[in-house]
Scaffold this motif. Structure first.
Motif, short mmCIF file in Angstrom:
data_model
loop_
_atom_site.label_atom_id
_atom_site.label_comp_id
_atom_site.label_asym_id
_atom_site.label_seq_id
_atom_site.Cartn_x
_atom_site.Cartn_y
_atom_site.Cartn_z
N UNK A 201 29.76 48.09 -5.69
CA UNK A 201 30.90 47.77 -4.84
C UNK A 201 31.49 46.41 -5.20
N UNK A 202 30.65 45.49 -5.68
CA UNK A 202 31.15 44.17 -6.08
C UNK A 202 32.15 44.28 -7.22
N UNK A 203 31.93 45.21 -8.14
CA UNK A 203 32.87 45.38 -9.24
C UNK A 203 34.21 45.90 -8.74
N UNK A 204 34.18 46.75 -7.73
CA UNK A 204 35.44 47.18 -7.12
C UNK A 204 36.12 46.01 -6.43
N UNK A 205 35.33 45.16 -5.77
CA UNK A 205 35.88 43.98 -5.12
C UNK A 205 36.55 43.05 -6.13
N UNK A 206 35.89 42.81 -7.25
CA UNK A 206 36.47 41.95 -8.29
C UNK A 206 37.77 42.55 -8.80
N UNK A 207 37.76 43.84 -9.07
CA UNK A 207 38.97 44.49 -9.53
C UNK A 207 40.09 44.38 -8.52
N UNK A 208 39.76 44.52 -7.25
CA UNK A 208 40.78 44.44 -6.21
C UNK A 208 41.32 43.02 -6.08
N UNK A 209 40.47 42.02 -6.31
CA UNK A 209 40.95 40.63 -6.33
C UNK A 209 42.01 40.47 -7.41
N UNK A 210 41.74 41.01 -8.59
CA UNK A 210 42.69 40.93 -9.69
C UNK A 210 43.99 41.62 -9.30
N UNK A 211 43.88 42.80 -8.73
CA UNK A 211 45.07 43.56 -8.32
C UNK A 211 45.90 42.78 -7.32
N UNK A 212 45.26 42.18 -6.33
CA UNK A 212 46.00 41.43 -5.31
C UNK A 212 46.75 40.24 -5.91
N UNK A 213 46.09 39.53 -6.80
CA UNK A 213 46.75 38.38 -7.43
C UNK A 213 47.91 38.84 -8.30
N UNK A 214 47.73 39.96 -9.00
CA UNK A 214 48.82 40.49 -9.81
C UNK A 214 50.02 40.85 -8.95
N UNK A 241 35.30 49.34 -10.83
CA UNK A 241 36.21 48.28 -11.25
C UNK A 241 37.63 48.82 -11.46
N UNK A 242 37.75 49.97 -12.09
CA UNK A 242 39.06 50.57 -12.32
C UNK A 242 39.76 50.88 -10.99
N UNK A 243 39.01 51.39 -10.05
CA UNK A 243 39.61 51.66 -8.73
C UNK A 243 40.12 50.36 -8.11
N UNK A 244 39.39 49.28 -8.32
CA UNK A 244 39.81 47.99 -7.78
C UNK A 244 41.10 47.49 -8.39
N UNK A 245 41.23 47.54 -9.72
CA UNK A 245 42.44 47.00 -10.34
C UNK A 245 43.63 47.95 -10.17
N UNK A 246 43.38 49.16 -9.69
CA UNK A 246 44.47 50.05 -9.31
C UNK A 246 44.94 49.80 -7.88
N UNK A 247 44.18 48.98 -7.15
CA UNK A 247 44.55 48.71 -5.78
C UNK A 247 44.01 49.69 -4.78
N UNK A 248 43.03 50.52 -5.20
CA UNK A 248 42.47 51.51 -4.29
C UNK A 248 41.45 50.89 -3.34
#
Length: 248
Positions: A201-214, A241-248
């Protein structure tokens, strides 16, 4: 999401853990049906030589690893170019963040991330970049190549406390202005991998952080695969991680 990949990455091109049979297959199985795969194409020699010395390139050639290393570098370039407009992931190997201009270690040969960013910068597609390397191991090769170049801010999180680790990433991402976020995505700091720190879940969190900043800064983002050696959890970690950077 588009994922850059090639069946040749399933080759056991050496005996090191990054080339172990089943590594790429585990990721492909986990993300199939959730992403659009695009076939990687090799980097041009001019893009590789813009980062690496002639003697280092010749050494990789003598070791019989030029073709697979150039294919990985080309996949990173493709992800970077797509990432200017939408999140993109390069599912590539060999990894690259331990490759310096004239030497390499740690299962790396060409620095995929540096080659991709340098091409974007050289072609005037970016002015500033933020590079997050969350692999367990410090990306010394990337730092050696890019640290003195003023257009890149590099961050390798290092806390041994997972909550602090996540807070540090969020703080760093929020502190700079840039055109693209580039991620050296190593999954070997997972609780069931070498580092033993992060959860899936942390990898999804990191990805989502990236998505939010983008979203906030209206910038692009892309990521390239680095480490991750427990095949049983690698695929689910990449998917998270992919789900996170997609904003899911």
């Amino acid at each position: 999401m588009k994922v850059i990949y090639h069946d040749d990455f399933c080759q056991c091109y050496t005996t090191d853990p990054a080339a172990a049979s089943g590594r790429m297959e585990a990721v492909v199985e986990a993300i199939s049906g959730r992403v659009d795969f695009l076939k990687a194409e090799p980097a041009e020699e001019s893009d590789i030589s813009a980062v690496h010395t002639e003697s280092h390139i010749a050494l990789v050639e003598r070791e019989g690893l030029y073709d697979i290393a150039a294919l990985a570098a080309g996949g990173a370039i493709m992800a970077a170019e797509i990432g200017m407009n939408e999140p993109c992931f390069a599912l590539i190997r060999p990894p690259g963040h331990h490759a310096s201009a004239g030497s390499a270690w740690g299962f790396c040969y060409f620095n995929n991330m540096a080659i991709a960013l340098e091409k974007l910068k050289r072609e005037g597609k970016i002015v500033k970049a933020f590079l997050l390397d969350f692999d367990l191991h410090f990306g010394d090769g990337t730092v050696n190549i890019l640290e003195r170049k003023e257009y890149v801010t590099i961050y390798n999180p290092s806390s041994c406390d997972r909550n602090e680790y996540l807070r540090d990433i969020e703080k760093k991402l929020s502190s700079a202005s840039f055109d693209i976020i580039a991620v050296s995505a190593g999954f070997d700091n997972h609780r069931e991998d070498w580092g033993g720190l992060l959860t899936t879940e942390d990898y999804k969190t990191i990805g989502h952080m990236v998505w939010k900043i983008c979203q906030k800064k209206r910038c692009g983002c892309f990521a390239v695969l680095e480490g991750g050696y427990n095949h049983r959890v690698l695929g689910t970690n990449v998917l998270a991680f992919l789900e996170g950077i997609e904003g899911l």
